[in-house]
Design a protein around this motif. Structure first.
Motif, PDB file in Angstrom:
ATOM      1  N   TYR A 103      34.889  42.390  34.228  1.00 55.31           N
ATOM      2  CA  TYR A 103      35.454  42.393  35.577  1.00 55.31           C
ATOM      3  C   TYR A 103      36.644  41.473  35.775  1.00 55.31           C
ATOM      4  N   PHE A 104      36.888  40.537  34.857  1.00 52.92           N
ATOM      5  CA  PHE A 104      38.038  39.660  35.025  1.00 52.92           C
ATOM      6  C   PHE A 104      38.628  39.309  33.670  1.00 52.92           C
ATOM      7  N   GLY A 105      39.880  38.859  33.689  1.00 53.82           N
ATOM      8  CA  GLY A 105      40.582  38.567  32.452  1.00 53.82           C
ATOM      9  C   GLY A 105      40.299  37.162  31.957  1.00 53.82           C
ATOM     10  N   GLY A 109      25.206  35.476  40.517  1.00 52.87           N
ATOM     11  CA  GLY A 109      26.198  35.509  41.580  1.00 52.87           C
ATOM     12  C   GLY A 109      27.588  35.085  41.170  1.00 52.87           C
ATOM     13  N   TYR A 110      27.793  34.794  39.883  1.00 54.76           N
ATOM     14  CA  TYR A 110      29.096  34.297  39.409  1.00 54.76           C
ATOM     15  C   TYR A 110      30.235  35.233  39.787  1.00 54.76           C
ATOM     16  N   SER A 111      30.022  36.529  39.618  1.00 60.07           N
ATOM     17  CA  SER A 111      31.110  37.489  39.884  1.00 60.07           C
ATOM     18  C   SER A 111      31.378  37.673  41.372  1.00 60.07           C
ATOM     19  N   SER A 112      30.551  37.080  42.215  1.00 63.04           N
ATOM     20  CA  SER A 112      30.765  37.162  43.660  1.00 63.04           C
ATOM     21  C   SER A 112      31.748  36.124  44.167  1.00 63.04           C
ATOM     22  N   MET A 113      32.019  35.119  43.323  1.00 61.75           N
ATOM     23  CA  MET A 113      32.869  34.009  43.763  1.00 61.75           C
ATOM     24  C   MET A 113      34.360  34.347  43.637  1.00 61.75           C
ATOM     25  N   TYR A 167      37.572  40.593  23.209  1.00 62.89           N
ATOM     26  CA  TYR A 167      36.233  40.602  23.785  1.00 62.89           C
ATOM     27  C   TYR A 167      36.269  41.218  25.183  1.00 62.89           C
ATOM     28  N   GLY A 168      37.219  40.762  26.010  1.00 59.92           N
ATOM     29  CA  GLY A 168      37.330  41.309  27.353  1.00 59.92           C
ATOM     30  C   GLY A 168      37.641  42.796  27.333  1.00 59.92           C
TER      31      GLY A 168
END
Length: 241
Positions: A137-139, A237-241, A146-147
């Motif tokens: 979801y993010f770089g 919840g990490y990806s919610s920040m 890997y990403g």
């Protein structure tokens, strides 16, 4: 354990990348729930590899198609495939050989193993669970391959879900966040970096491999019968920040 004992007592499960971390925890969980588990990975004799009367462990490179085919040829049935094999080479991934190797292990091997297992899975309408990542979801500048591979896993999961649906095969993915595994050992050893990660996790702690294994198992149960093509973040919840 929140699952009914014996839930997978008639099932056969194949897991790649199953000799340490999330893969090993997943192998142990399926075996505890009664499945016959075939665990593939490097370090089959190592301390992190799963052990038990219902677990067979194979020393096997997932990029070697003939080796995977030989293991599948031993099976008379297959109900669940978990593509968990993965690695990162950090900034070395900007070099072509490292880029190619990470993509081969993390993405291409998942596609090839799914294709090789398709016929067996179709017999009873099985389930595939792929391992994506928060990097889906993010770089991240320090791990481009890997990403890219984990973004590819999400796209592959959607494609296979559509392709395999007529055969009753469901295909989903799990996207772990910061998990206490050998892959994250270097970062956790750095107290400053470890704390920076912790400060951003709403749940307030690093996850455990067993928590990812629980979600993988759920996606393979009849309770998830109407779920396919999904990549589910499991990250506190990490990806919610």
């Amino acid at each position: 354990m929140s699952f009914r004992p014996g839930l997978f007592s008639s099932a056969t499960v194949l897991i790649t990348g199953a000799t340490s971390g999330i893969g090993a925890a997943t192998a142990r969980l399926f075996a505890e729930l009664g499945a016959e588990v075939h665990a593939i990975g490097f370090g089959a004799d190592g301390p992190g590899a799963p052990r038990g009367p219902r677990i067979s462990v194979y020393e096997q490179d997932v990029t070697e198609e003939t080796g995977i085919a030989a293991i599948l040829a031993r099976l008379t049935r297959l109900d669940v495939l978990v593509n968990c094999a993965g690695l990162s080479r950090d900034r070395a991934e900007y070099r072509p050989n490292s880029w190619d190797h990470v993509l081969a292990v993390n993405l291409t091997a998942a596609m090839r193993t799914a294709s090789a297992a398709r016929q067996l899975l179709a017999v009873r309408g099985g389930s595939i669970v792929n391992l994506a990542s928060m990097y889906t979801y993010f770089g991240a500048a320090d791990r481009p391959a890997y990403g890219a591979s984990k973004g590819g896993i999400a796209a592959l999961t959607r494609a296979l879900a559509v392709e395999y649906a007529p055969e009753g095969i469901r295909v989903n993915a799990v996207a772990p966040g910061w998990i206490d595994t050998p892959l994250s050992a270097g970062l956790r050893a750095d107290p400053v970096a470890r704390q920076a990660v912790l400060d951003r996790i709403p749940a307030g702690y690093w996850g455990a491999s067993e928590q990812i294994a629980d979600v993988i198992a759920f996606l393979a149960t009849p309770s998830a019968a109407y779920i396919t093509g999904v990549t589910l973040p499991v990250d506190g919840g990490y990806s919610s920040m």
